[in-house]
Write an enzyme that holds these catalytic residues in place. Structure first.
Site, PDB file in Angstrom:
ATOM      1  N   CYS A 152      -0.913  -2.226   0.767  1.00 33.11           N
ATOM      2  CA  CYS A 152       0.718  -1.504   0.392  1.00 33.11           C
ATOM      3  C   CYS A 152       0.981  -1.066   2.097  1.00 33.11           C
ATOM      4  O   CYS A 152       1.201   0.232   2.489  1.00 33.11           O
ATOM      5  CB  CYS A 152       0.228  -0.804  -0.378  1.00 33.11           C
TER       6      CYS A 152
ATOM      7  N   CYS B 269       2.847   2.685   1.309  1.00 31.11           N
ATOM      8  CA  CYS B 269       2.035   3.739   1.714  1.00 31.11           C
ATOM      9  C   CYS B 269       1.189   4.328   2.753  1.00 31.11           C
ATOM     10  O   CYS B 269       0.535   5.456   2.373  1.00 31.11           O
ATOM     11  CB  CYS B 269       0.502   2.609   0.352  1.00 31.11           C
TER      12      CYS B 269
END
Length: 156
Positions: free
Chosen positions: A52, A55
């Site tokens: 991600c 993230c």
């Protein structure tokens, strides 16, 4: 001799930003609940995955900032959970479908807020603060405004 003193001083200065960052504890979910109860805080769970991009951006650019660390550490026991590994069961329990997803729960495991996606440091703090404080919900703010309150804090 001078080189070692300079290198030591430089290393110490480089370590300082680490003290200001958000303290993600290496503890289990149950330990986080117990710590939150003992410290009178909420549990903040950061559900992420290895792949991600947002993230990684949050961990690299937002959580290390002093303002974010000061805010988060004062209100939460923070834990990170990889939603595809050790946090898989909790991600399913809390119905996490996108990453990053941030969930705050109280010591009785009641969900207080859910936020999906990242953002800048100040926007992140503002949104988390709004989500955990029922007096800052859009509905409550509108009701206060309609009842005649016009303080600068409310209007902003």
């Amino acid at each position: 001799m001078k080189k070692s003193i300079i290198l030591t001083a430089l290393a110490a200065l480089m370590a300082l930003p680490g003290f200001a960052q958000t303290n993600f504890r290496s503890i289990s979910y149950d330990e986080a609940i117990a710590a939150a109860k003992a410290e009178n805080k909420l549990v903040f769970m950061d559900f992420y995955t290895d792949w991600c991009g947002p993230c990684k951006m949050m961990m690299r650019e937002v959580f290390p900032q002093k303002s974010v660390g000061d805010y988060m550490n004062s209100k939460f026991v923070c834990i990170k959970l990889n939603a595809e590994k050790e946090g898989k069961e909790l991600a399913a329990l809390y119905k996490v479908k996108a990453y990053p997803t941030f969930i705050a729960i109280d010591a009785d495991k009641n969900v207080v807020m859910t936020k999906v996606g990242g953002g800048t440091a100040q926007a992140f703090i503002n949104e988390i603060d709004r989500l955990i404080d029922s007096n800052k919900s859009p509905e409550r703010l509108k009701a206060r405004y309609e009842s005649g309150e016009r303080t600068p804090d409310l209007i902003s």
